[in-house]
Design an enzyme around this catalytic site. Structure first.
Site, mmCIF file in Angstrom:
data_model
loop_
_atom_site.group_PDB
_atom_site.id
_atom_site.type_symbol
_atom_site.label_atom_id
_atom_site.label_comp_id
_atom_site.label_asym_id
_atom_site.label_seq_id
_atom_site.Cartn_x
_atom_site.Cartn_y
_atom_site.Cartn_z
ATOM 1 N N SER A 253 57.441 50.615 17.893
ATOM 2 C CA SER A 253 58.786 50.892 18.394
ATOM 3 C C SER A 253 59.312 52.109 17.641
ATOM 4 C CB SER A 253 59.685 49.695 18.137
ATOM 5 O OG SER A 253 59.955 49.625 16.751
ATOM 6 N N LYS A 254 60.501 52.520 18.014
ATOM 7 C CA LYS A 254 61.092 53.690 17.360
ATOM 8 C C LYS A 254 61.183 53.492 15.854
ATOM 9 C CE LYS A 254 63.094 56.481 20.720
ATOM 10 N NZ LYS A 254 63.812 55.946 21.862
#
Ligand code: GLU
Length: 487
Positions: A253-254
């Protein structure tokens, strides 16, 4: 082996991230290793997901990481255009040939019908799948432009029985049951081909020999192989790269760093370090080396070194690799790379003496994880410390009895030095300590924090030597004043 031709074929639906550029890099290394061709193709047929500026960002990310496009979008070549939205005539041509041979058909089922079908299948716990309603209706094909007026799409008349097997070069044979596969849409009502169709057509006409892409496409490949068969074309080799997961074995994920590639640049990661790191995400060389420049990566790269196990993304490892690259750069080059980071942290580098800056970076480079750390870690070579590390100041200064006297004596002795270099400064400190009857380390620590504001860094005598007498004296005098205010 035929002359290797591979491609990186992203869809411009967002900003390029780790996964995209890893795929590009593996293809590039494979091409270069075999003196083959690396093709860059833009798959922009899903107009609803098209993101303005994404193509430019992809192109500049490749350039920054050092992946040279041999042929393709922005480079040209004899199999162009390399932008799928400019190849609609070709897709139309192939689709109509397929319709003529009964391998594809026009379908004008309404959205409502398809939704109803899906709902019924769901209720009956069946896989959602088109039921072939229009397969034998022979609805005429009047060209791509007419599709939207006909409210129709073109579907593949997929084999309905038996199995399809293809060979993945890493995973061996992969088999799918044809009953699970759909009469996939080849051309949508807007006249644009689907990914599956355009991808196969282009890989064929661009003479692609190896398709290397993420493992999320494993289940698309049987559809592609069916299309190759239906068109009597030879399919390329398939290599599906392992998924990239975070340390907790979850999708990236980010937060884990699955960010826009440009952000690594902003973080002060060097392109050489990033590509070294990306190369190791799912591949390792036989000798288990970790630091490899582009030439070495190309020499060592082979499909047999690719793993099928998930690749774990470790930001700390990227930073460690980066620190190794930084440490290996000449001070001059490093200063040039770090200058924008210094400037944006408010350090005026405009009239810096270059040889001085180079030496400062040479001293510090083995302690610099990223370029972004430069202002903090090298800053004191460019301006006196504005503040002192709190804990260090207390321990090395405030808690040391007579520290002002020690520093003052050191200043006096330094002032009388005729020759200023690393050795004379060191002897001066040791002689001062001896005459004061204190351990040299007391003076070393006090001088370090007074002059740099920090408790760690390169050797003190190197720092003092480079800063020069005037700076050293004035910084220690400033520290003495501050001590006076505090005691
Ligand atoms: N356009 C597809 C993508 O985004 C390409 C997949 C492939 O390489 O076949 O990723």
């Amino acid at each position: 082996m035929d002359r290797v031709r591979v491609r990186f074929a992203p869809s411009p639906t967002g900003l390029p991230h780790v996964g995209n550029i890893r795929t590009a890099l593996f293809n590039y290394l494979f091409a270069r290793h075999h003196q083959g061709t690396f093709v860059f193709r833009i798959e922009d047929t899903d107009r609803s997901r098209f993101v303005e500026g994404a193509i430019e960002k992809l192109t500049s990310a490749l350039e920054w990481v050092g992946i040279e496009i041999d042929e393709g979008y922005s480079a040209g070549g004899k199999f162009g255009p390399y932008l799928q939205s400019r190849r609609l005539d070709l897709y139309e041509d192939i689709a109509s040939q397929m319709i003529a041979k009964g391998k594809a058909y026009v379908c004008n089922c309404s959205v409502q019908r398809l939704e109803q079908l899906r709902a019924e299948q769901k209720k009956a716990k069946l896989n959602p799948k088109y039921d072939g309603h229009c397969r034998h209706k022979n609805i005429p094909f009047k060209g791509l432009e007419q599709l939207s007026q006909q409210n129709a799409v073109i579907r593949f008349a997929a084999p309905q029985e038996g199995q399809i097997t293809y060979n993945d070069k890493l995973r061996g044979e992969i088999t799918f049951d044809n009953r699970q596969l759909d009469d996939i849409v080849l051309v949508k009502a807007d006249g644009f081909p689907t990914y599956n169709f355009a991808n196969v057509v282009d890989d064929h006409f661009m003479n692609i020999t190896h398709v290397m892409r993420g493992d999320e496409f494993i289940s698309s490949t049987p559809k592609h192989v069916h299309l190759y068969n239906a068109l009597d074309w030879t399919a390329p080799e398939f290599i599906h790269l392992p998924i990239i997961l975070n340390q907790q074995k979850k999708r990236l994920s980010k937060r884990d760093g699955s960010v826009y590639i440009g952000q690594y640049r902003e973080m002060g990661i060097l392109p050489s370090a990033l590509r070294n790191f990306l190369a190791l995400l799912g591949w390792s060389p036989k000798q288990n080396e970790e630091i490899m420049d582009m030439k070495q990566l190309i020499e060592r790269f082979s499909i047999s070194g690719i793993t099928i196990h998930p690749a774990i993304f470790d930001l700390d490892k990227l930073i460690w690799i980066n620190s190794q690259y930084i440490a290996s750069l000449p001070g001059e080059e490093l200063f040039n790379l770090a200058e924008p980071f210094m400037r944006s942290a408010g350090i005026d580098t405009s009239d810096i003496d270059l040889p001085y800056a180079e030496q400062a970076f040479d001293l510090l480079k083995s302690r610099l994880p990223t370029l972004q750390d430069a202002p903090e870690r090298v800053g004191y070579f460019f301006h006196p410390p504005e503040q002192y590390e709190q804990e260090g100041w207390e321990k090395r200064i405030l808690k040391v009895d007579h520290v002002q006297t020690y520093l003052s004596s050191f200043i006096e002795n330094l002032k009388s030095l005729d020759c200023w270099n690393r050795d004379t400064v060191e002897s001066c400190l040791r002689e001062t300590a001896e005459s004061l009857k204190v351990k040299p380390s007391i003076l070393i620590h006090a001088a370090r924090i007074s002059v740099t504001g920090m408790t760690t860094g390169p050797g003190l005598f190197d720092i003092l030597n480079l800063l020069g007498k005037e700076q050293v004296v004035s910084r220690m005098e400033k520290a003495i004043k501050k001590i006076a205010e505090q005691v």
